[in-house]
Enzyme design. Sequence first.
Site, PDB file in Angstrom:
ATOM      1  N   LYS A  56      19.776  44.766 -25.449  1.00 15.94           N
ATOM      2  CA  LYS A  56      20.705  43.843 -24.794  1.00 15.94           C
ATOM      3  C   LYS A  56      22.153  44.240 -25.077  1.00 15.94           C
ATOM      4  CE  LYS A  56      19.133  39.651 -24.614  1.00 15.94           C
ATOM      5  NZ  LYS A  56      18.617  38.462 -25.318  1.00 15.94           N
ATOM      6  N   ARG A  64      22.820  35.578 -29.525  1.00 23.71           N
ATOM      7  CA  ARG A  64      21.532  35.997 -28.965  1.00 23.71           C
ATOM      8  C   ARG A  64      20.959  37.154 -29.757  1.00 23.71           C
ATOM      9  NH1 ARG A  64      23.776  37.849 -23.211  1.00 23.71           N
ATOM     10  NH2 ARG A  64      21.687  37.381 -22.445  1.00 23.71           N
ATOM     11  N   GLY A 119      11.823  36.316 -24.614  1.00 28.90           N
ATOM     12  CA  GLY A 119      11.461  34.998 -25.115  1.00 28.90           C
ATOM     13  C   GLY A 119      10.950  34.997 -26.545  1.00 28.90           C
ATOM     14  N   MET A 166      12.626  35.699 -29.334  1.00 30.62           N
ATOM     15  CA  MET A 166      13.547  35.132 -30.311  1.00 30.62           C
ATOM     16  C   MET A 166      14.538  34.226 -29.609  1.00 30.62           C
ATOM     17  SD  MET A 166      13.917  38.194 -32.964  1.00 30.62           S
ATOM     18  CE  MET A 166      13.995  39.385 -31.696  1.00 30.62           C
ATOM     19  N   ARG A 198      18.375  44.940 -17.960  1.00 34.83           N
ATOM     20  CA  ARG A 198      17.429  45.800 -18.676  1.00 34.83           C
ATOM     21  C   ARG A 198      16.424  46.340 -17.674  1.00 34.83           C
ATOM     22  NH1 ARG A 198      14.950  40.737 -21.737  1.00 34.83           N
ATOM     23  NH2 ARG A 198      14.036  39.719 -19.952  1.00 34.83           N
ATOM     24  N   HIS A 240       7.909  32.082 -18.058  1.00 38.96           N
ATOM     25  CA  HIS A 240       7.320  32.843 -19.169  1.00 38.96           C
ATOM     26  C   HIS A 240       5.947  33.389 -18.789  1.00 38.96           C
ATOM     27  CE1 HIS A 240       5.014  33.208 -22.986  1.00 38.96           C
ATOM     28  NE2 HIS A 240       6.136  33.773 -23.392  1.00 38.96           N
ATOM     29  N   ARG A 260     -25.585  63.338 -20.220  1.00 40.77           N
ATOM     30  CA  ARG A 260     -26.466  63.050 -21.363  1.00 40.77           C
ATOM     31  C   ARG A 260     -27.872  62.834 -20.832  1.00 40.77           C
ATOM     32  NH1 ARG A 260     -22.393  59.339 -21.313  1.00 40.77           N
ATOM     33  NH2 ARG A 260     -20.839  59.357 -22.977  1.00 40.77           N
ATOM     34  N   ARG A 291     -26.220  68.309 -21.421  1.00 44.56           N
ATOM     35  CA  ARG A 291     -26.568  68.323 -22.842  1.00 44.56           C
ATOM     36  C   ARG A 291     -28.051  68.065 -22.988  1.00 44.56           C
ATOM     37  NH1 ARG A 291     -24.288  63.880 -26.819  1.00 44.56           N
ATOM     38  NH2 ARG A 291     -25.831  62.620 -25.727  1.00 44.56           N
ATOM     39  N   GLU A 330     -19.713  68.734 -33.247  1.00 46.56           N
ATOM     40  CA  GLU A 330     -19.669  67.319 -33.619  1.00 46.56           C
ATOM     41  C   GLU A 330     -20.009  67.089 -35.087  1.00 46.56           C
ATOM     42  OE1 GLU A 330     -22.513  65.167 -31.169  1.00 46.56           O
ATOM     43  OE2 GLU A 330     -23.720  66.974 -30.933  1.00 46.56           O
ATOM     44  N   SER A 348     -17.887  72.129 -26.758  1.00 46.01           N
ATOM     45  CA  SER A 348     -17.370  70.852 -26.285  1.00 46.01           C
ATOM     46  C   SER A 348     -17.281  69.940 -27.493  1.00 46.01           C
ATOM     47  CB  SER A 348     -18.302  70.268 -25.227  1.00 46.01           C
ATOM     48  OG  SER A 348     -17.833  68.997 -24.849  1.00 46.01           O
ATOM     49  N   GLY A 373     -17.512  66.919 -29.431  1.00 47.68           N
ATOM     50  CA  GLY A 373     -18.103  65.579 -29.351  1.00 47.68           C
ATOM     51  C   GLY A 373     -17.404  64.732 -30.402  1.00 47.68           C
ATOM     52  N   THR A 374     -16.237  64.225 -30.048  1.00 45.58           N
ATOM     53  CA  THR A 374     -15.385  63.608 -31.081  1.00 45.58           C
ATOM     54  C   THR A 374     -15.868  62.229 -31.523  1.00 45.58           C
ATOM     55  OG1 THR A 374     -13.897  62.995 -29.289  1.00 45.58           O
ATOM     56  CG2 THR A 374     -13.291  64.903 -30.615  1.00 45.58           C
ATOM     57  N   CYS A 392     -15.497  65.859 -25.033  1.00 43.96           N
ATOM     58  CA  CYS A 392     -16.295  64.924 -24.242  1.00 43.96           C
ATOM     59  C   CYS A 392     -16.499  63.592 -24.933  1.00 43.96           C
ATOM     60  CB  CYS A 392     -17.642  65.549 -23.872  1.00 43.96           C
ATOM     61  SG  CYS A 392     -18.631  65.953 -25.311  1.00 43.96           S
ATOM     62  N   TYR A 430     -10.283  71.696 -20.902  1.00 42.94           N
ATOM     63  CA  TYR A 430     -10.472  70.473 -20.130  1.00 42.94           C
ATOM     64  C   TYR A 430     -10.748  69.275 -21.035  1.00 42.94           C
ATOM     65  CZ  TYR A 430     -15.503  70.934 -20.933  1.00 42.94           C
ATOM     66  OH  TYR A 430     -16.729  71.017 -21.537  1.00 42.94           O
TER      67      TYR A 430
HETATM   68  P1  ADP Z   1      16.243  36.115 -23.584  1.00 45.91           P
HETATM   69  O1  ADP Z   1      16.127  37.314 -24.431  1.00 45.91           O
HETATM   70  O2  ADP Z   1      15.196  35.107 -23.828  1.00 45.91           O
HETATM   71  O3  ADP Z   1      16.448  36.459 -22.148  1.00 45.91           O
HETATM   72  P2  ADP Z   1      19.060  35.633 -23.756  1.00 45.91           P
HETATM   73  O4  ADP Z   1      19.717  36.028 -25.020  1.00 45.91           O
HETATM   74  O5  ADP Z   1      19.197  36.548 -22.624  1.00 45.91           O
HETATM   75  O6  ADP Z   1      17.553  35.351 -24.084  1.00 45.91           O
HETATM   76  O7  ADP Z   1      19.621  34.216 -23.358  1.00 45.91           O
HETATM   77  C1  ADP Z   1      18.955  33.343 -22.522  1.00 45.91           C
HETATM   78  C2  ADP Z   1      19.878  32.725 -21.519  1.00 45.91           C
HETATM   79  O8  ADP Z   1      21.011  32.147 -22.141  1.00 45.91           O
HETATM   80  C3  ADP Z   1      20.460  33.711 -20.537  1.00 45.91           C
HETATM   81  O9  ADP Z   1      19.600  33.932 -19.491  1.00 45.91           O
HETATM   82  C4  ADP Z   1      21.699  32.989 -20.063  1.00 45.91           C
HETATM   83  O10 ADP Z   1      21.403  32.144 -18.999  1.00 45.91           O
HETATM   84  C5  ADP Z   1      22.105  32.187 -21.258  1.00 45.91           C
HETATM   85  N1  ADP Z   1      23.265  32.840 -21.903  1.00 45.91           N
HETATM   86  C6  ADP Z   1      23.257  33.787 -22.829  1.00 45.91           C
HETATM   87  N2  ADP Z   1      24.510  34.175 -23.140  1.00 45.91           N
HETATM   88  C7  ADP Z   1      25.342  33.442 -22.368  1.00 45.91           C
HETATM   89  C8  ADP Z   1      26.768  33.378 -22.205  1.00 45.91           C
HETATM   90  N3  ADP Z   1      27.581  34.174 -22.879  1.00 45.91           N
HETATM   91  N4  ADP Z   1      27.253  32.506 -21.311  1.00 45.91           N
HETATM   92  C9  ADP Z   1      26.427  31.713 -20.600  1.00 45.91           C
HETATM   93  N5  ADP Z   1      25.095  31.722 -20.694  1.00 45.91           N
HETATM   94  C10 ADP Z   1      24.537  32.576 -21.574  1.00 45.91           C
HETATM   95 MG    MG Z   2      17.775  37.275 -21.368  1.00 46.27          MG
HETATM   96 MG    MG Z   3      15.577  33.355 -25.292  1.00 49.17          MG
END
Ligand code: ADP
Ligand code: MG
Ligand code: MG
Length: 892
Positions: A26, A96, A105, A107, A352, A468, A574, A630, A758, A777, A779-780, A844, A864
């Site tokens: 990120k 974040r 999701g 953390m 990402r 999610h 076989r 075989r 083998e 061949s 035969g692992t 094999c 192969y």
């Molecule tokens: P995750 O890894 O679960 O996607 P993020 O760290 O991306 O978590 O944060 C989740 C949400 O929080 C983002 O999708 C965004 O909507 C909101 N967020 C994060 N940083 C900011 C920011 N600087 N301003 C406004 N919203 C934010």
């Molecule tokens: Mg995010």
């Molecule tokens: Mg989050």
Amino acid sequence: MAKWVYAFGGGTAEGRSEMKNLLGGKGANLAEMANMGIPVPPGFTVTTEVCTYYYDNQQTYPAELKTQVEAAVVQIERIMDCKFGDEKNPLLLSVRSGARASMPGMMDTVLNLGLNDISVEGLAAKSGDPRFAFDSYRRFIQMYSSVVLGIEHHHFEAILDTIKTDRGLKLDTDLTAADWRKVVAAYKEMVAKELGRPFPQNVNDQLWGAVGAVFGSWMNQRAITYRRLHEIPADWGTAVNVQAMVFGNMGEDCATGVAFTRNPSTGINEFYGEYLINAQGEDVVAGIRTPQYLTTEARKTAGADLPAMEEVMPKVFNELAAIRAKLEEHFTDMQDIEFTVQKDKLWMLQTRTGKRTAAAALKIAIDLAKDGVITKEKAIQRIEPNALDHLLHPTLDPKAARNVLARGLPASPGAASGRVVFTAQDAEAWAGRGEKVILVRVETSPEDIGGMHVSQGILTSRGGMTSHAAVVARGMGRACVAGAGEVRIDTRAKTMFSRGHEVKEGDVITLDGSTGEVMLGAVPTVQPELTGDFGTLMGWVDEIRTLKVRANAETPLDARTARRFGAEGIGLCRTEHMFFHPERIIAVREMIMATDEAGRRHALAKIEPYQKNDFVELFEIMAGLPVTVRLLDPPLHEFLPKNEAEMADVARAAGTDVSALRSRNTELHETNPMLGHRGCRLGISYPEIYEMQARAIFEAAVEVSKKSGVTVTPEVMIPLVCTKKEFDLLKEVIDGAAREVFSQRGMTLPYMVGTMIELPRAALVAGKIAETASFFSFGTNDLTQTTLGMSRDDSGPFIEVYRQKGIFEHDPFATLDQEGVGEMVQIAAERGRKTRPDLKLGICGEHGGDPASITFCQKVGLNYVSCSPYRVPIARLAAAQAALGARSDTTA
Ligand code: ADP
Ligand code: MG
Ligand code: MG
């Protein structure tokens, strides 16, 4: 002085996207976007090295960190023209997490940090919008309390629900400033009671508390589970991203959203995402309000009423569309983006490489290569071989009747049938008993991933295409129907209702993740098409790879499947599997139970015509491609008669009485059959068995060669050899059979006689065996068993313990133990080739279809790999990747 903090924003950044190891995915990409001139709220990243330091030093920070963070905050203040903790003009921050590999999701994020009883009034006055200020404050108190202070969500929900009910309001957006003030007061009171001290008012305490919580979350249970499932090492650590807040909740000209630059489900090049007006943060994915579509076209296709972003804020939408194009061009792959609109100004919060289904991965890679954005080689390297598996398996038969129970969003494609369970724990328990299950939830959360992993498919009644459940299911390749609102789920009673039906725990349903349909019962499936993008990729792969790919097959069905999937021969047929047919098994038992050669020959004569026909069929299907047969390697105990009735059948066939058989049966009993009278040892004791098999092979080869005009070149393989003498004695039996058949039929064919490697001894004396053997061949399966001294059938439980304790990184029966068994393979290959430079080498065992093991096979110089028919395309792709060098990992 060590640098622990990297700043970004205001058109520049200290980091770059290549610095993911240090800044996390990120942070590195926020820096990259800032450098590209894309609007990103200013901020800074505390590096993953601080996380490592934190865990190495009793959860403390490096001495210089405090000053570096303070300086970075001052820089944000300068760009944003406000001040952290200021009474009148407060800067708010988001805190974040962000690891090297994306862990969606996994953390928690804290938003609106920097608000307290005084600065909230400042924010209200400055924005002229007290509703917004107190909405932000209540969000902050809730997030901070749950993420940092460990106070559970339900406390907050209960308070909010009470106030909403009292006021007769339904939506969060209906609450006024005064309502939110009340909510804030109630939250604070509850927190003080739960905590025994007031909610922190000092903004610096807030900041360091949040930073500590992010580092702490690296070791929470769901992060640990996610890392285990995705093989992410614990020592990578997470970075912390601190960033100025931008606000999507300041009114109708504000919004927040998430999008993919292409459709992550199908791979189609269309802008794909959701947004919400006047919302913040996780509102879009949390399913509290129904998200709206980005494009007019998507809205129309879905038949949705709520307007698209393209319709509501066309100017901002166009900016976003331009950024979409710019990001794809820059990162040369489909991106998963997050954005917020504050008063008609667009801000990017994340980009990402987007997770996608196997079908989408294929389509995107091929489209990008065809458009010249990436090379063919790159396209090949981008596709995870194991993901192809999802494309090779059956889909729902379009002609089959569907008893549709409900319809939801087509969140992750694929067909899945199974028994309904309502909790992740139940999913794991049922799956542990070997049941196929469908996990049904109102919505899923990160705690559910263990249960999602063991399910065939996932059904939710709430949440959108980016919920999610949808994101995780696509990543795991599970079928998912999300947001099927008409389904009423009673988790406690373990039932669901839809369209007048009640479905209880254990009832079978079917999901079609491509249409969003949920059906009662199991719906029949059909074979997938192997043309289109799949065919294109396979064509490219075959141009590049040098390893040949064969299949392990003995039945005509397997052989045909193997050819359909592009196998270039059979690497392991076989023969014992051919002996189990009901009409043959009695003769086979008769042969085993016979006490002299005459008795055995009598029984073998009955089996021979069947054997010959088996080989005729195989040779015909394989049409001149190499076939390695075989000779018999029976685990004897599997063939012995098991009860009195079977005993009587054998006695009748052999013309003896049951009591004689019974004592022979006892005599044949082995304490340790895997190390007993099997493989070539049987051929050494009773050469007439291999003689019959060899004759059947050559008879069939001659017959098919004559009929088809295509020369069949059989490869006859002797199992479980550990000395050259064993091999030579049996090779003479085979050569003798060949001479006999060729002279009788007046036709001579080329053929090869080789051996399985083998047993460790065979690997060590491979140089000698290669004097007379023309192929090896590996035969692992047995080679792993015998090198490790671990029984494949009994090792499951303790191998799991070994993996948990880090003694084994992988199950050695699934991925070749390169250090030990691999060394055996290497020794045998080297010594064998020294004696006979053109020695043909193959593998094999199960490992022949495992991508990591295939890379090893390439390195050792095998000719192969041979694997199960369904894995042939996976092996072809893995072989091409092995030829190209390491697979490129594009995960952000
Ligand atoms: P995750 O890894 O679960 O996607 P993020 O760290 O991306 O978590 O944060 C989740 C949400 O929080 C983002 O999708 C965004 O909507 C909101 N967020 C994060 N940083 C900011 C920011 N600087 N301003 C406004 N919203 C934010
Ligand atoms: Mg995010
Ligand atoms: Mg989050």
